[in-house]
Scaffold this motif. Structure first.
Motif, PDB file in Angstrom:
ATOM      1  N   VAL A 175       0.842  -1.201   0.000  1.00  9.08           N
ATOM      2  CA  VAL A 175       0.000   0.000   0.000  1.00  9.08           C
ATOM      3  C   VAL A 175       0.877   1.252   0.000  1.00  9.08           C
ATOM      4  O   VAL A 175       0.606   2.227  -0.715  1.00  9.08           O
ATOM      5  N   LEU A 176       1.944   1.230   0.791  1.00  7.82           N
ATOM      6  CA  LEU A 176       2.870   2.362   0.852  1.00  7.82           C
ATOM      7  C   LEU A 176       3.481   2.640  -0.513  1.00  7.82           C
ATOM      8  O   LEU A 176       3.522   3.793  -0.971  1.00  7.82           O
ATOM      9  N   GLU A 177       3.956   1.604  -1.172  1.00 13.15           N
ATOM     10  CA  GLU A 177       4.594   1.799  -2.474  1.00 13.15           C
ATOM     11  C   GLU A 177       3.593   2.325  -3.501  1.00 13.15           C
ATOM     12  O   GLU A 177       3.916   3.217  -4.291  1.00 13.15           O
ATOM     13  N   LEU A 178       2.377   1.794  -3.492  1.00 10.62           N
ATOM     14  CA  LEU A 178       1.356   2.275  -4.427  1.00 10.62           C
ATOM     15  C   LEU A 178       1.024   3.740  -4.167  1.00 10.62           C
ATOM     16  O   LEU A 178       0.945   4.550  -5.098  1.00 10.62           O
ATOM     17  N   SER A 179       0.835   4.099  -2.911  1.00 13.13           N
ATOM     18  CA  SER A 179       0.468   5.468  -2.559  1.00 13.13           C
ATOM     19  C   SER A 179       1.544   6.457  -2.991  1.00 13.13           C
ATOM     20  O   SER A 179       1.250   7.489  -3.618  1.00 13.13           O
ATOM     21  N   TRP A 214      13.442   9.077  -6.025  1.00 11.55           N
ATOM     22  CA  TRP A 214      12.660   9.840  -5.050  1.00 11.55           C
ATOM     23  C   TRP A 214      11.832   8.901  -4.177  1.00 11.55           C
ATOM     24  O   TRP A 214      11.755   9.068  -2.961  1.00 11.55           O
ATOM     25  N   ARG A 215      11.208   7.921  -4.815  1.00 13.50           N
ATOM     26  CA  ARG A 215      10.395   6.967  -4.052  1.00 13.50           C
ATOM     27  C   ARG A 215      11.254   6.189  -3.065  1.00 13.50           C
ATOM     28  O   ARG A 215      10.860   5.991  -1.907  1.00 13.50           O
ATOM     29  N   ALA A 216      12.426   5.756  -3.508  1.00 17.25           N
ATOM     30  CA  ALA A 216      13.316   5.000  -2.627  1.00 17.25           C
ATOM     31  C   ALA A 216      13.710   5.832  -1.411  1.00 17.25           C
ATOM     32  O   ALA A 216      13.802   5.311  -0.292  1.00 17.25           O
ATOM     33  N   ALA A 217      13.946   7.126  -1.612  1.00 20.13           N
ATOM     34  CA  ALA A 217      14.312   7.996  -0.494  1.00 20.13           C
ATOM     35  C   ALA A 217      13.163   8.140   0.496  1.00 20.13           C
ATOM     36  O   ALA A 217      13.377   8.218   1.710  1.00 20.13           O
ATOM     37  N   LEU A 218      11.940   8.152  -0.013  1.00 20.75           N
ATOM     38  CA  LEU A 218      10.775   8.305   0.856  1.00 20.75           C
ATOM     39  C   LEU A 218      10.486   7.056   1.680  1.00 20.75           C
ATOM     40  O   LEU A 218      10.062   7.158   2.836  1.00 20.75           O
ATOM     41  N   VAL A 219      10.690   5.873   1.099  1.00 13.54           N
ATOM     42  CA  VAL A 219      10.243   4.643   1.760  1.00 13.54           C
ATOM     43  C   VAL A 219      11.392   3.847   2.373  1.00 13.54           C
ATOM     44  O   VAL A 219      11.176   2.738   2.857  1.00 13.54           O
ATOM     45  N   ARG A 220      12.595   4.392   2.399  1.00 11.33           N
ATOM     46  CA  ARG A 220      13.702   3.663   3.004  1.00 11.33           C
ATOM     47  C   ARG A 220      13.479   3.537   4.510  1.00 11.33           C
ATOM     48  O   ARG A 220      12.697   4.287   5.118  1.00 11.33           O
ATOM     49  N   THR A 221      14.178   2.599   5.113  1.00  4.86           N
ATOM     50  CA  THR A 221      13.992   2.298   6.532  1.00  4.86           C
ATOM     51  C   THR A 221      14.150   3.531   7.409  1.00  4.86           C
ATOM     52  O   THR A 221      13.368   3.757   8.343  1.00  4.86           O
ATOM     53  N   GLU A 222      15.153   4.362   7.120  1.00 11.65           N
ATOM     54  CA  GLU A 222      15.390   5.545   7.947  1.00 11.65           C
ATOM     55  C   GLU A 222      14.197   6.492   7.915  1.00 11.65           C
ATOM     56  O   GLU A 222      13.831   7.084   8.931  1.00 11.65           O
ATOM     57  N   GLY A 235      -0.935  -1.313   6.891  1.00 15.61           N
ATOM     58  CA  GLY A 235      -1.778  -2.452   6.547  1.00 15.61           C
ATOM     59  C   GLY A 235      -3.021  -2.521   7.406  1.00 15.61           C
ATOM     60  O   GLY A 235      -4.124  -2.811   6.913  1.00 15.61           O
ATOM     61  N   ALA A 236      -2.871  -2.243   8.698  1.00 16.08           N
ATOM     62  CA  ALA A 236      -4.019  -2.266   9.605  1.00 16.08           C
ATOM     63  C   ALA A 236      -5.016  -1.161   9.261  1.00 16.08           C
ATOM     64  O   ALA A 236      -6.237  -1.379   9.276  1.00 16.08           O
ATOM     65  N   ILE A 237      -4.515   0.026   8.959  1.00 17.55           N
ATOM     66  CA  ILE A 237      -5.401   1.135   8.578  1.00 17.55           C
ATOM     67  C   ILE A 237      -6.143   0.800   7.287  1.00 17.55           C
ATOM     68  O   ILE A 237      -7.347   1.066   7.153  1.00 17.55           O
ATOM     69  N   TYR A 238      -5.438   0.209   6.343  1.00 14.93           N
ATOM     70  CA  TYR A 238      -6.062  -0.179   5.074  1.00 14.93           C
ATOM     71  C   TYR A 238      -7.211  -1.168   5.296  1.00 14.93           C
ATOM     72  O   TYR A 238      -8.301  -1.018   4.730  1.00 14.93           O
ATOM     73  N   LEU A 239      -6.990  -2.171   6.135  1.00 13.20           N
ATOM     74  CA  LEU A 239      -8.035  -3.163   6.393  1.00 13.20           C
ATOM     75  C   LEU A 239      -9.190  -2.576   7.196  1.00 13.20           C
ATOM     76  O   LEU A 239     -10.353  -2.939   6.987  1.00 13.20           O
ATOM     77  N   GLY A 263       0.341  10.200   3.144  1.00 10.85           N
ATOM     78  CA  GLY A 263       0.597  11.569   2.708  1.00 10.85           C
ATOM     79  C   GLY A 263       1.081  12.453   3.844  1.00 10.85           C
ATOM     80  O   GLY A 263       2.018  13.241   3.680  1.00 10.85           O
ATOM     81  N   ARG A 264       0.460  12.310   5.010  1.00 12.06           N
ATOM     82  CA  ARG A 264       0.827  13.151   6.158  1.00 12.06           C
ATOM     83  C   ARG A 264       2.213  12.819   6.698  1.00 12.06           C
ATOM     84  O   ARG A 264       2.959  13.718   7.105  1.00 12.06           O
ATOM     85  N   HIS A 265       2.554  11.545   6.716  1.00  8.16           N
ATOM     86  CA  HIS A 265       3.752  11.129   7.442  1.00  8.16           C
ATOM     87  C   HIS A 265       4.939  10.748   6.561  1.00  8.16           C
ATOM     88  O   HIS A 265       6.069  10.722   7.051  1.00  8.16           O
TER      89      HIS A 265
END
Length: 234
Positions: free
Chosen positions: A58-62, A81-89, A131-135, A147-149
């Motif tokens: 869901v994160l990657e799609l968003s 850009w996407r990789a920078a946003l979703v990396r572990t840090e 995942g919990a929010i999505y369900l 988007g917020r976080h």
């Protein structure tokens, strides 16, 4: 989830997410590390890895959808850009700011782990929370949360240039300004083998430009390169 206090989880949902969970087990499971289940096999059976798997998608799609709809850059740049946003840090930092760490159920051993392990647990829990929010509330709610976080970090990432690989970027800058290729040298190693901290210096010729510290030599090199880039910008 009988036999455990659930009020703090619902309070977190109200105050940080803006709604209460109808199925509170989803939230509690999202914040349950596998190690906790291993220590409490008789009373707990679910951990957050399946929710993490869902939340990651869901994160990657968003993030991908946002970048595609708002920017005209080529695929390679959008991927960076996407990789920078979703990396572990990035997602670990978002989890830390949300403040759910005291609610994360993990083993005694994991609680005593180093900073690297802690950040990974927070990042995994963040994806499981998505995942919990999505369900619980559907894609639109999960998308707004991301988007917020997460997506909100993009302006700063672009301003700092942190989406670019720091070592490659530094090599371009140093060669242009100094005529040298960066050289990385281990300056210090401290800590036990399972949680060692490295300090490396990056040199331009014989001049020490900056230092970086991290849980691996590669991570320390990245931090040293980031620090050097900041000095060249200044």
């Amino acid at each position: 989830m009988t036999g455990m206090p659930t009020a703090p989880y619902q309070q977190f949902a109200r105050e940080k997410l803006g709604f209460e969970f109808v199925n509170l087990d989803l939230l509690i499971t999202a914040l349950t590390h596998r190690s906790y289940v291993n220590e409490h096999r008789k009373s707990v059976s679910d951990h957050n890895e399946r929710l993490e798997f869902l939340g990651d998608a869901v994160l990657e799609l968003s993030v991908t959808n946002y970048l595609f709809r708002n920017y005209d850059e080529p695929e390679g740049i959008l991927t960076s850009w996407r990789a920078a946003l979703v990396r572990t840090e990035s997602i670990g930092d978002a989890g830390q700011k949300l403040g759910y760490e005291p609610l994360v159920r993990m083993s005694r051993g994991e609680k005593q782990g180093g900073e690297r392990a802690r950040l990974q647990i927070l990042a995994n829990a963040f994806e499981a929370l998505i995942g919990a929010i999505y369900l619980e509330r559907g894609y639109d709610e999960a998308d707004a949360f991301i988007g917020r976080h997460i997506v909100s970090k993009l302006d700063n990432i672009l301003k700092e240039g942190s989406w670019r690989d720091p070592k490659s970027h530094l090599q371009e800058v140093m060669q242009r300004i100094d005529g040298h290729t960066p050289r990385y040298v281990v300056l210090e190693e401290v800590g036990p083998d399972h949680d060692k901290i490295f300090t490396l210096g990056v040199y331009s010729g014989e001049r020490l430009v900056s230092r970086g510290t991290g849980p691996s030599k590669q991570a320390a090199q990245q931090e040293a390169a980031k620090a050097a880039l900041q000095l060249y910008r200044d």
